[in-house]
Design an enzyme around this catalytic site. Structure first.
Site, PDB file in Angstrom:
ATOM      1  N   HIS B  63     -50.380 -88.483  32.438  1.00  0.00           N
ATOM      2  CA  HIS B  63     -49.660 -89.771  32.785  1.00  0.00           C
ATOM      3  C   HIS B  63     -48.286 -89.656  31.782  1.00  0.00           C
ATOM      4  O   HIS B  63     -48.411 -89.914  30.658  1.00  0.00           O
ATOM      5  CB  HIS B  63     -50.364 -90.985  32.542  1.00  0.00           C
ATOM      6  CG  HIS B  63     -51.723 -90.922  33.680  1.00  0.00           C
ATOM      7  ND1 HIS B  63     -51.472 -91.392  35.007  1.00  0.00           N
ATOM      8  CD2 HIS B  63     -52.665 -90.494  33.655  1.00  0.00           C
ATOM      9  CE1 HIS B  63     -52.602 -91.293  35.681  1.00  0.00           C
ATOM     10  NE2 HIS B  63     -53.606 -90.641  34.674  1.00  0.00           N
ATOM     11  N   ARG B  65     -45.893 -92.105  32.402  1.00  0.00           N
ATOM     12  CA  ARG B  65     -45.367 -93.347  32.320  1.00  0.00           C
ATOM     13  C   ARG B  65     -44.032 -93.884  32.594  1.00  0.00           C
ATOM     14  O   ARG B  65     -43.490 -94.859  32.619  1.00  0.00           O
ATOM     15  CB  ARG B  65     -45.774 -94.045  30.860  1.00  0.00           C
ATOM     16  CG  ARG B  65     -47.230 -93.921  30.445  1.00  0.00           C
ATOM     17  CD  ARG B  65     -48.204 -94.757  31.215  1.00  0.00           C
ATOM     18  NE  ARG B  65     -49.586 -94.512  31.012  1.00  0.00           N
ATOM     19  CZ  ARG B  65     -50.515 -94.535  31.821  1.00  0.00           C
ATOM     20  NH1 ARG B  65     -50.366 -94.636  33.096  1.00  0.00           N
ATOM     21  NH2 ARG B  65     -51.552 -94.511  31.222  1.00  0.00           N
ATOM     22  N   ASN B  95     -48.647 -92.588  39.352  1.00  0.00           N
ATOM     23  CA  ASN B  95     -49.019 -94.221  39.355  1.00  0.00           C
ATOM     24  C   ASN B  95     -47.858 -94.825  38.476  1.00  0.00           C
ATOM     25  O   ASN B  95     -48.610 -95.450  37.471  1.00  0.00           O
ATOM     26  CB  ASN B  95     -50.325 -94.394  39.139  1.00  0.00           C
ATOM     27  CG  ASN B  95     -50.909 -94.183  37.576  1.00  0.00           C
ATOM     28  OD1 ASN B  95     -50.262 -93.012  37.174  1.00  0.00           O
ATOM     29  ND2 ASN B  95     -51.895 -94.465  36.968  1.00  0.00           N
ATOM     30  N   HIS B 182     -59.054 -89.152  42.992  1.00  0.00           N
ATOM     31  CA  HIS B 182     -59.530 -90.047  41.911  1.00  0.00           C
ATOM     32  C   HIS B 182     -60.967 -90.573  42.794  1.00  0.00           C
ATOM     33  O   HIS B 182     -60.709 -91.332  43.386  1.00  0.00           O
ATOM     34  CB  HIS B 182     -58.827 -91.045  41.263  1.00  0.00           C
ATOM     35  CG  HIS B 182     -59.273 -91.894  40.458  1.00  0.00           C
ATOM     36  ND1 HIS B 182     -58.836 -92.170  39.318  1.00  0.00           N
ATOM     37  CD2 HIS B 182     -60.433 -92.992  40.722  1.00  0.00           C
ATOM     38  CE1 HIS B 182     -59.532 -93.006  38.800  1.00  0.00           C
ATOM     39  NE2 HIS B 182     -60.461 -93.604  39.722  1.00  0.00           N
ATOM     40  N   HIS B 235     -60.756 -85.384  37.053  1.00  0.00           N
ATOM     41  CA  HIS B 235     -61.895 -85.956  36.019  1.00  0.00           C
ATOM     42  C   HIS B 235     -63.187 -86.151  36.681  1.00  0.00           C
ATOM     43  O   HIS B 235     -63.840 -87.138  36.543  1.00  0.00           O
ATOM     44  CB  HIS B 235     -61.167 -86.911  35.442  1.00  0.00           C
ATOM     45  CG  HIS B 235     -60.761 -88.118  36.367  1.00  0.00           C
ATOM     46  ND1 HIS B 235     -61.245 -88.688  37.579  1.00  0.00           N
ATOM     47  CD2 HIS B 235     -59.357 -88.653  36.296  1.00  0.00           C
ATOM     48  CE1 HIS B 235     -60.437 -89.414  37.984  1.00  0.00           C
ATOM     49  NE2 HIS B 235     -59.288 -89.545  37.261  1.00  0.00           N
ATOM     50  N   ASP B 310     -55.885 -85.800  31.554  1.00  0.00           N
ATOM     51  CA  ASP B 310     -55.835 -87.230  31.944  1.00  0.00           C
ATOM     52  C   ASP B 310     -55.106 -88.095  30.800  1.00  0.00           C
ATOM     53  O   ASP B 310     -55.355 -89.187  30.517  1.00  0.00           O
ATOM     54  CB  ASP B 310     -57.325 -87.969  32.441  1.00  0.00           C
ATOM     55  CG  ASP B 310     -57.024 -89.416  33.065  1.00  0.00           C
ATOM     56  OD1 ASP B 310     -55.912 -89.440  33.179  1.00  0.00           O
ATOM     57  OD2 ASP B 310     -58.103 -89.876  33.448  1.00  0.00           O
ATOM     58  N   HIS B 314     -51.018 -95.672  26.341  1.00  0.00           N
ATOM     59  CA  HIS B 314     -50.791 -97.265  26.421  1.00  0.00           C
ATOM     60  C   HIS B 314     -50.087 -97.915  25.100  1.00  0.00           C
ATOM     61  O   HIS B 314     -50.195 -97.235  24.108  1.00  0.00           O
ATOM     62  CB  HIS B 314     -52.069 -97.888  26.719  1.00  0.00           C
ATOM     63  CG  HIS B 314     -52.730 -97.564  27.799  1.00  0.00           C
ATOM     64  ND1 HIS B 314     -51.995 -97.864  29.061  1.00  0.00           N
ATOM     65  CD2 HIS B 314     -53.694 -96.864  28.363  1.00  0.00           C
ATOM     66  CE1 HIS B 314     -52.931 -97.726  30.191  1.00  0.00           C
ATOM     67  NE2 HIS B 314     -53.944 -97.016  29.695  1.00  0.00           N
TER      68      HIS B 314
HETATM   69 ZN   LIG Z   1     -57.961 -90.884  37.766  1.00  0.00          ZN
END
Ligand SMILES: [Zn+2]
Lengths: 310, 436
Positions: B63, B65, B95, B182, B235, B310, B314
């Site tokens: 990710h 971001r 995402n 997922h 995952h 993964d 944050h």
């Molecule tokens: Zn996921």
């Protein structure tokens, strides 16, 4: 005690000492017109409630005031919480403003633990007044105080906790404390309301109430929250009541000396029949008045620091 | 075209140290004492001190971001973490905000990756518009875009509608796409905060039951078999999922179903919930000892194909809060190798060839990359990582390259330090520093 976050970590000596203090305070105040002790004069206690609970908040507030502490009530609706301020910032603000103790009620399990972590450095103490589905330690202490009054020592007593165990912080706190004080605990609920792993709490798990009744010294009924009734946890309020409601017939199967507790607010007719709730076997109003003394004792142990003498 | 000589490396950790001559973007020669021969004229010599040489790592699940939460990570900071962690390619999950469900966003991420130049950044396209699970995104358009998207995922959300999942598997067949799932049945995980088990029950955290993952994995294997589509399971977190994959692969050995496991699911358990510290909050949640051991075995025997991080950085305020309010996810790019060495190499479950397989070769194959996950051999692209297998280091979240500091491995000693990373012959990371 540094904080009161849960009964899980509470040892028997400390718990007993808090209960003894509550007893002493109760005797001291008995029959007094002015119920005020100077013990916590100059100390500031803040109740920080993210969930409505008039009963618990008022109990803490009275406890603080009877000890002469300055009590300030902060509720989520009137604070900056609604403006998006984080729990951490709110906590640090309260500490900076001089709070000696923060009593928190929060919908998130573990919120009191997090709060204690943030406030440890500044020395502000934390009392968990109910965090999500986790614990409500002062409720368990007041239940134990009530049972001690009615039954004497709890060691060897057999106590059933009945109802929505899955979502109940009262149940979790009571299982730990009652076991620590030497009682046998039996959990009674439909399988959908028993949390995974409850078998490891050191309590027996049963799904039928009737066979348990003759063996019990006390029954603690739990509140079934209205929203659970539509969540598929059980088919209907009626069926729940038939299987797990404490009615007069069931009261008759309990031994003479057995006590009935309910943390309130009660769903009369469903969880407990009105005649049972109002019977002398029920200790429900006694629980409420003991709540004040137990919370005084907790504040005393946290903020005054030394043993009280009668 | 620059020439780099890697002195004293051991390809796959086997045999006596040799030298590797990198000429331009490819490995030109491997052998002992190369500086005496054609390598005498080089631009740089990297003294590797007997480090293990492996193909550069490929992460199928990162990710970054960007766009939307550049305060948590950017393509640049995430690429930096990747290069320092030994990666030469990462797949950036869709995402973001806005969601990478169209050619404009995937091309933006891909272009930023090229500008930064530390790793190959391959955007993952969303399967459905806005990750809502209702309507297929323009998968073909994303495939035909400059980003050449091949992997599609609604990660963070499950493509839970079986008909949408079936269509996604069917539709992506025409251009060799992969649907990365997922696996989380949403009705079984309403409000879920932690693995459903004794720890969550005691701590009052709503449970995320293992069958919520397993049911979707079983269903999607059947749909992949039926449609002929290509499925990748993100995952994997439970013993039951490993059993389902083992069953499916014994039945259908065509390689169209693959799976990844994260480093944290190879090491950590739900005992970590105890402190309510949200650094341990991740989705799927940390599970039990039995799951951890089963996942290690499954990775060792190929039931689970590869490791994916993964990596989920944050911002501080999204983790320094109460558990239920915290965002799920943990850092992974710079600690993945150490965790794999600790859980798989030091336990004897994998040798270094195995590490190359699960961290580079298989992920590259699954995603259809031709220039990554190649052997450490003359004539191959010089995408490499050199690892000091004996060096240990202490994880400090604040010192990692990510903007977030949310590492559950904070303070842990980890084995296996990245000495250098090379992307197409260019040293991108050396001795803990990146080179742009
Ligand atoms: Zn996921």
């Amino acid at each position: 005690m540094r904080h009161l976050l849960s009964t899980e970590g509470l040892d028997a000596a400390t718990a007993t000492s808090v209960l003894d203090t509550a007893d002493t305070l109760k005797q001291t105040l008995l029959g007094r017109e002015v119920k005020k002790l100077p013990t916590l004069r100059g100390r500031t206690v803040v109740t920080l409630f993210y969930e409505n609970s008039t009963r618990t908040r008022v109990s803490f507030e009275i406890a603080g005031k009877w000890m002469s502490a300055d009590v300030i009530n902060v509720s989520a609706s009137s604070s900056s919480v609604n403006k998006g301020e984080s729990l951490r910032d709110t906590a640090l603000t309260l500490a900076a403003a001089g709070a000696d103790c923060v009593i928190i009620r929060h919908p998130a399990s573990g919120a009191a633990h997090r709060l204690a972590g943030w406030l440890d450095e500044v020395g502000t103490q934390v009392v968990n007044a109910g965090d999500g589905m986790h614990e409500h330690p002062t409720q368990a202490l007041l239940d134990a105080a009530t049972l001690r009054e009615r039954l004497g020592e709890l060691s060897g007593r057999r106590i059933a906790i009945v109802g929505d165990l899955l979502h109940s912080r009262v149940a979790r706190s009571n299982v730990h404390l009652l076991r620590t004080l030497g009682a046998e605990v039996v959990l009674v609920a439909p399988p959908t309301l028993v949390p995974a792993g409850a078998q490891q709490w050191g309590a027996e798990v049963r799904h039928e109430l009737d066979p348990e009744l003759p063996k019990l010294d006390a029954v603690m009924m739990l509140r079934v929250q209205a929203e659970r009734m539509h969540g598929g946890f059980f088919p209907s309020a009626r069926e729940y009541s038939i299987a797990y409601g404490l009615n007069e017939a069931r009261l008759g199967k309990l031994p003479e000396h057995a006590v009935v507790l309910h943390p309130g607010p009660m769903l009369r007719g469903m969880e407990i029949a009105p005649a049972v709730a109002d019977s002398p076997r029920a200790a429900i109003t006694q629980q409420v008045s003991n709540g004040v003394h137990v919370r005084m004792a907790v504040l005393y142990h946290l903020l005054a620091g030394e043993e009280i003498t009668a | 075209m620059s020439r780099v000589l890697l002195k004293d490396v051991r390809p796959y950790g086997v045999g006596d140290p040799v030298d590797v001559l990198v000429d331009g973007e490819v490995i030109a020669e491997i052998g002992p004492g190369l500086e005496l021969g054609p390598a005498a004229d080089v631009d740089e010599i990297v003294h590797a001190g007997g480090a293990v040489a492996l193909p550069g790592f490929v992460d199928l699940h990162t990710h970054l971001r960007e766009p939307g939460r550049e305060d948590a990570e950017t393509v640049e900071t995430g690429s930096t973490a990747a290069a320092l962690g030994g990666y030469t390619a990462v797949f950036a999950m869709a995402n973001t905000d806005p969601v990478a469900d169209n050619a404009v966003i995937v091309e933006h991420v891909w272009r930023r990756g090229r500008e930064v130049g530390l790793v190959d950044v391959h955007p993952v396209g969303a399967v459905t518009v806005g990750l809502k699970g209702e309507k297929l995104a323009e998968l073909g358009t994303m495939r035909r875009s400059a980003a050449e998207v091949r992997v599609f995922s609604d990660d963070g959300h499950c493509v839970h509608d079986p008909l949408i999942m079936r269509r996604a598997l069917e539709y992506t067949k025409s251009f060799g796409g992969v649907v990365a799932q997922h696996a989380e049945e949403p009705r079984l995980t309403v409000g879920a905060q932690a693995h459903e088990g004794a720890n969550a029950a005691r701590l009052g955290l709503a449970g995320w039951p293992a069958p919520a993952e397993e049911a979707i994995v079983a269903r999607d294997c059947l749909l992949a078999g039926h449609t002929g589509g290509t499925l990748h399971i993100c995952h994997v977190s439970t013993e039951g999922t490993a059993e389902i994959l083992r069953w499916w692969k014994s039945r259908e050995a065509d390689g169209r179903v693959s799976a990844e496991v994260t480093p944290h699911h190879l090491l950590l358990t739900d005992d970590r919930l105890e402190t309510y510290d949200p650094v341990n909050k991740v989705n799927p949640p940390l599970r039990t000892d039995a799951d951890v051991l089963a996942l290690r075995r499954a990775l060792a025997d190929g039931t689970v194909d590869c490791v994916a991080t993964d990596h989920a950085p944050h911002a501080a305020q999204d983790k320094d809060c109460e558990w239920s309010a915290a965002k799920p996810g943990m850092l992974g790019l710079q600690t993945a190798l150490g965790i794999v060495v600790q859980t798989m190499v030091r336990t004897g479950l994998l040798d270094w060839r195995g590490v190359a397989r699960v961290m580079s070769e298989r992920p590259a194959e699954i995603a259809g990359l031709t220039g990554q996950g190649r052997p450490v051999a003359a004539g191959e692209p010089a995408n490499l990582v050199l690892v000091d297998p004996d060096a240990e280091w202490t994880v400090r979240g604040a010192e990692l390259a990510s903007l977030g500091e949310n590492s559950p491995f904070e303070g842990m000693r980890l084995p296996g330090r990245v000495v250098a990373t090379l992307l197409r012959g260019k040293v991108t990371a050396h001795e803990g520093k990146v080179r742009r």
